[in-house]
Design a protein around this motif. Structure first.
Motif, PDB file in Angstrom:
ATOM      1  N   TYR A   6       0.823  -1.210   0.000  1.00 34.34           N
ATOM      2  CA  TYR A   6       0.000   0.000   0.000  1.00 34.34           C
ATOM      3  C   TYR A   6       0.860   1.265   0.000  1.00 34.34           C
ATOM      4  O   TYR A   6       0.629   2.183  -0.785  1.00 34.34           O
ATOM      5  CB  TYR A   6      -0.921  -0.021   1.227  1.00 34.34           C
ATOM      6  CG  TYR A   6      -1.910   1.117   1.304  1.00 34.34           C
ATOM      7  CD1 TYR A   6      -3.151   1.014   0.682  1.00 34.34           C
ATOM      8  CD2 TYR A   6      -1.610   2.274   2.003  1.00 34.34           C
ATOM      9  CE1 TYR A   6      -4.062   2.057   0.753  1.00 34.34           C
ATOM     10  CE2 TYR A   6      -2.515   3.320   2.075  1.00 34.34           C
ATOM     11  CZ  TYR A   6      -3.745   3.204   1.457  1.00 34.34           C
ATOM     12  OH  TYR A   6      -4.649   4.241   1.533  1.00 34.34           O
ATOM     13  N   ARG A  81      -6.801   2.347  -5.196  1.00 33.75           N
ATOM     14  CA  ARG A  81      -8.115   2.957  -4.992  1.00 33.75           C
ATOM     15  C   ARG A  81      -9.044   1.968  -4.273  1.00 33.75           C
ATOM     16  O   ARG A  81      -9.714   2.314  -3.293  1.00 33.75           O
ATOM     17  CB  ARG A  81      -8.694   3.322  -6.352  1.00 33.75           C
ATOM     18  CG  ARG A  81      -9.857   4.287  -6.347  1.00 33.75           C
ATOM     19  CD  ARG A  81     -10.606   4.253  -7.664  1.00 33.75           C
ATOM     20  NE  ARG A  81      -9.766   4.458  -8.836  1.00 33.75           N
ATOM     21  CZ  ARG A  81      -9.475   5.662  -9.355  1.00 33.75           C
ATOM     22  NH1 ARG A  81      -9.973   6.745  -8.789  1.00 33.75           N
ATOM     23  NH2 ARG A  81      -8.714   5.775 -10.413  1.00 33.75           N
TER      24      ARG A  81
ATOM     25  N   VAL B  91      -5.533   6.020   4.536  1.00 31.79           N
ATOM     26  CA  VAL B  91      -6.570   6.265   3.537  1.00 31.79           C
ATOM     27  C   VAL B  91      -6.445   7.692   2.994  1.00 31.79           C
ATOM     28  O   VAL B  91      -6.481   7.916   1.784  1.00 31.79           O
ATOM     29  CB  VAL B  91      -7.979   6.049   4.130  1.00 31.79           C
ATOM     30  CG1 VAL B  91      -9.041   6.561   3.181  1.00 31.79           C
ATOM     31  CG2 VAL B  91      -8.201   4.572   4.437  1.00 31.79           C
ATOM     32  N   GLU B  92      -6.254   8.639   3.910  1.00 34.85           N
ATOM     33  CA  GLU B  92      -6.187  10.049   3.509  1.00 34.85           C
ATOM     34  C   GLU B  92      -4.997  10.340   2.609  1.00 34.85           C
ATOM     35  O   GLU B  92      -5.060  11.196   1.727  1.00 34.85           O
ATOM     36  CB  GLU B  92      -6.160  10.944   4.749  1.00 34.85           C
ATOM     37  CG  GLU B  92      -7.552  11.148   5.328  1.00 34.85           C
ATOM     38  CD  GLU B  92      -7.521  11.710   6.736  1.00 34.85           C
ATOM     39  OE1 GLU B  92      -6.480  12.257   7.136  1.00 34.85           O
ATOM     40  OE2 GLU B  92      -8.552  11.586   7.440  1.00 34.85           O
ATOM     41  N   LEU B  93      -3.927   9.612   2.828  1.00 31.48           N
ATOM     42  CA  LEU B  93      -2.738   9.748   1.988  1.00 31.48           C
ATOM     43  C   LEU B  93      -3.090   9.509   0.524  1.00 31.48           C
ATOM     44  O   LEU B  93      -2.544  10.136  -0.382  1.00 31.48           O
ATOM     45  CB  LEU B  93      -1.708   8.701   2.445  1.00 31.48           C
ATOM     46  CG  LEU B  93      -0.255   9.091   2.620  1.00 31.48           C
ATOM     47  CD1 LEU B  93      -0.134  10.386   3.400  1.00 31.48           C
ATOM     48  CD2 LEU B  93       0.485   7.982   3.326  1.00 31.48           C
ATOM     49  N   VAL B  94      -4.026   8.589   0.308  1.00 32.57           N
ATOM     50  CA  VAL B  94      -4.436   8.255  -1.061  1.00 32.57           C
ATOM     51  C   VAL B  94      -5.551   9.179  -1.547  1.00 32.57           C
ATOM     52  O   VAL B  94      -5.487   9.702  -2.659  1.00 32.57           O
ATOM     53  CB  VAL B  94      -4.886   6.776  -1.146  1.00 32.57           C
ATOM     54  CG1 VAL B  94      -5.528   6.482  -2.493  1.00 32.57           C
ATOM     55  CG2 VAL B  94      -3.685   5.862  -0.935  1.00 32.57           C
ATOM     56  N   ARG B  97      -4.871  12.412  -3.095  1.00 27.82           N
ATOM     57  CA  ARG B  97      -4.268  12.442  -4.436  1.00 27.82           C
ATOM     58  C   ARG B  97      -5.176  11.920  -5.535  1.00 27.82           C
ATOM     59  O   ARG B  97      -5.151  12.413  -6.653  1.00 27.82           O
ATOM     60  CB  ARG B  97      -2.964  11.644  -4.418  1.00 27.82           C
ATOM     61  CG  ARG B  97      -1.879  12.360  -3.634  1.00 27.82           C
ATOM     62  CD  ARG B  97      -0.667  11.504  -3.482  1.00 27.82           C
ATOM     63  NE  ARG B  97       0.388  12.248  -2.793  1.00 27.82           N
ATOM     64  CZ  ARG B  97       0.431  12.460  -1.485  1.00 27.82           C
ATOM     65  NH1 ARG B  97      -0.531  11.990  -0.710  1.00 27.82           N
ATOM     66  NH2 ARG B  97       1.407  13.155  -0.946  1.00 27.82           N
ATOM     67  N   ILE B  98      -5.959  10.885  -5.209  1.00 24.70           N
ATOM     68  CA  ILE B  98      -6.870  10.349  -6.221  1.00 24.70           C
ATOM     69  C   ILE B  98      -8.239  10.136  -5.611  1.00 24.70           C
ATOM     70  O   ILE B  98      -8.364   9.916  -4.404  1.00 24.70           O
ATOM     71  CB  ILE B  98      -6.371   9.005  -6.830  1.00 24.70           C
ATOM     72  CG1 ILE B  98      -6.151   7.959  -5.727  1.00 24.70           C
ATOM     73  CG2 ILE B  98      -5.111   9.202  -7.638  1.00 24.70           C
ATOM     74  CD1 ILE B  98      -5.815   6.580  -6.254  1.00 24.70           C
ATOM     75  N   ALA B  99      -9.275  10.183  -6.468  1.00 15.54           N
ATOM     76  CA  ALA B  99     -10.637   9.967  -5.998  1.00 15.54           C
ATOM     77  C   ALA B  99     -10.833   8.496  -5.660  1.00 15.54           C
ATOM     78  O   ALA B  99     -10.408   7.613  -6.411  1.00 15.54           O
ATOM     79  CB  ALA B  99     -11.631  10.383  -7.073  1.00 15.54           C
ATOM     80  N   VAL B 100     -11.447   8.233  -4.508  1.00 14.88           N
ATOM     81  CA  VAL B 100     -11.715   6.869  -4.090  1.00 14.88           C
ATOM     82  C   VAL B 100     -13.212   6.699  -3.902  1.00 14.88           C
ATOM     83  O   VAL B 100     -13.816   7.380  -3.073  1.00 14.88           O
ATOM     84  CB  VAL B 100     -10.972   6.519  -2.784  1.00 14.88           C
ATOM     85  CG1 VAL B 100     -11.371   5.151  -2.290  1.00 14.88           C
ATOM     86  CG2 VAL B 100      -9.468   6.596  -2.998  1.00 14.88           C
ATOM     87  N   THR B 101     -13.802   5.833  -4.695  1.00  8.02           N
ATOM     88  CA  THR B 101     -15.243   5.606  -4.613  1.00  8.02           C
ATOM     89  C   THR B 101     -15.628   5.153  -3.212  1.00  8.02           C
ATOM     90  O   THR B 101     -15.022   4.232  -2.676  1.00  8.02           O
ATOM     91  CB  THR B 101     -15.676   4.515  -5.611  1.00  8.02           C
ATOM     92  OG1 THR B 101     -15.063   4.778  -6.851  1.00  8.02           O
ATOM     93  CG2 THR B 101     -17.177   4.519  -5.779  1.00  8.02           C
ATOM     94  N   GLY B 102     -16.616   5.810  -2.669  1.00  7.37           N
ATOM     95  CA  GLY B 102     -17.123   5.388  -1.363  1.00  7.37           C
ATOM     96  C   GLY B 102     -16.293   5.893  -0.198  1.00  7.37           C
ATOM     97  O   GLY B 102     -16.530   5.509   0.924  1.00  7.37           O
ATOM     98  N   ALA B 103     -15.336   6.760  -0.480  1.00  5.01           N
ATOM     99  CA  ALA B 103     -14.504   7.275   0.615  1.00  5.01           C
ATOM    100  C   ALA B 103     -14.561   8.797   0.670  1.00  5.01           C
ATOM    101  O   ALA B 103     -14.931   9.434  -0.295  1.00  5.01           O
ATOM    102  CB  ALA B 103     -13.065   6.839   0.420  1.00  5.01           C
TER     103      ALA B 103
END
Lengths: 103, 103
Positions: A6, A81, B91-94, B97-103
């Motif tokens: 990750y 993602r 989670v926030e690290l990602v 930077r990119i859109a995460v469905t459901g987050a």
DNA sequence: GACGCATATATCCACTGTGGAGATATAGTC
DNA sequence: GACTATATCTCCACAGTGGATATATGCGTC
């Protein structure tokens, strides 16, 4: 997906990086809380490359030392993602029941 | 903390449960996405008990079968809270930077 | 010059955790 | 009789982790 996987993929989100750079970037991004051992790093990179989640981008020689840069692929971004969404759900399972500082 | 450990502790947040019940509860809570193998479950419970994160609460005999209930301790809740916060940061690290469905 | 440290890659090996499989047992369904 | 669900437990092979070691350059210190 393991924590090492990750964080390696996350480190590559801002652009290609070489192995040692990934270790340093991960340290920065996690405020020193996550450190990836070199053995884990290079073996995980091999696995990620095999699985098509990263690709070896190019090699540079800087001050006599070879740097091999890795780039995250679209599949890699998709996997990251999905994992982030999975983690988010796991977090919510807990925050729904107890207060979590900083969450 | 491994995923198995995290989900076992989470399953115990609503009250004591026996091993098999933890497996079922985890399946429900994760909509079938997470399943804990029995070998992993009982060995993880042993480790958690050793570490004081859960305690064996009581034993019941239901329809000729023994149920051993486990209860999460304050230390267990603390560990789970810390892990949830850690995951939230990952989670926030990602998501930064990119859109995460459901987050 | 020797030593340690940061940079950079790679592998060895012991340890841990995972999970399929099998064991044991009761009760209900096909 | 066979299978499934419930309930616990253990064996064993496999995968991932990480400390240690190796190799190599360059810099600062003793």
């Amino acid at each position: 997906m393991s924590e090492a996987t990750y964080f390696i993929l996350t480190a590559l989100l801002d652009g290609p990086l070489h192995g040692y750079g990934i270790i340093l970037r991960t340290g920065e991004q996690s405020a020193g809380r996550v450190r990836i051992a070199v053995a884990t790093l290079y073996r995980t990179l091999d696995r990620l490359e095999e699985g098509g989640l990263v690709v070896a981008d190019r090699e540079e020689i800087v001050e006599g030392r070879t740097r091999r840069y890795y780039r995250i692929t679209d599949d890699g971004i998709g996997a990251l993602r999905a994992e982030a969404a999975r983690l988010q759900q796991a977090v919510e399972l807990v925050t729904r029941r107890i207060a979590v500082t900083g969450a």
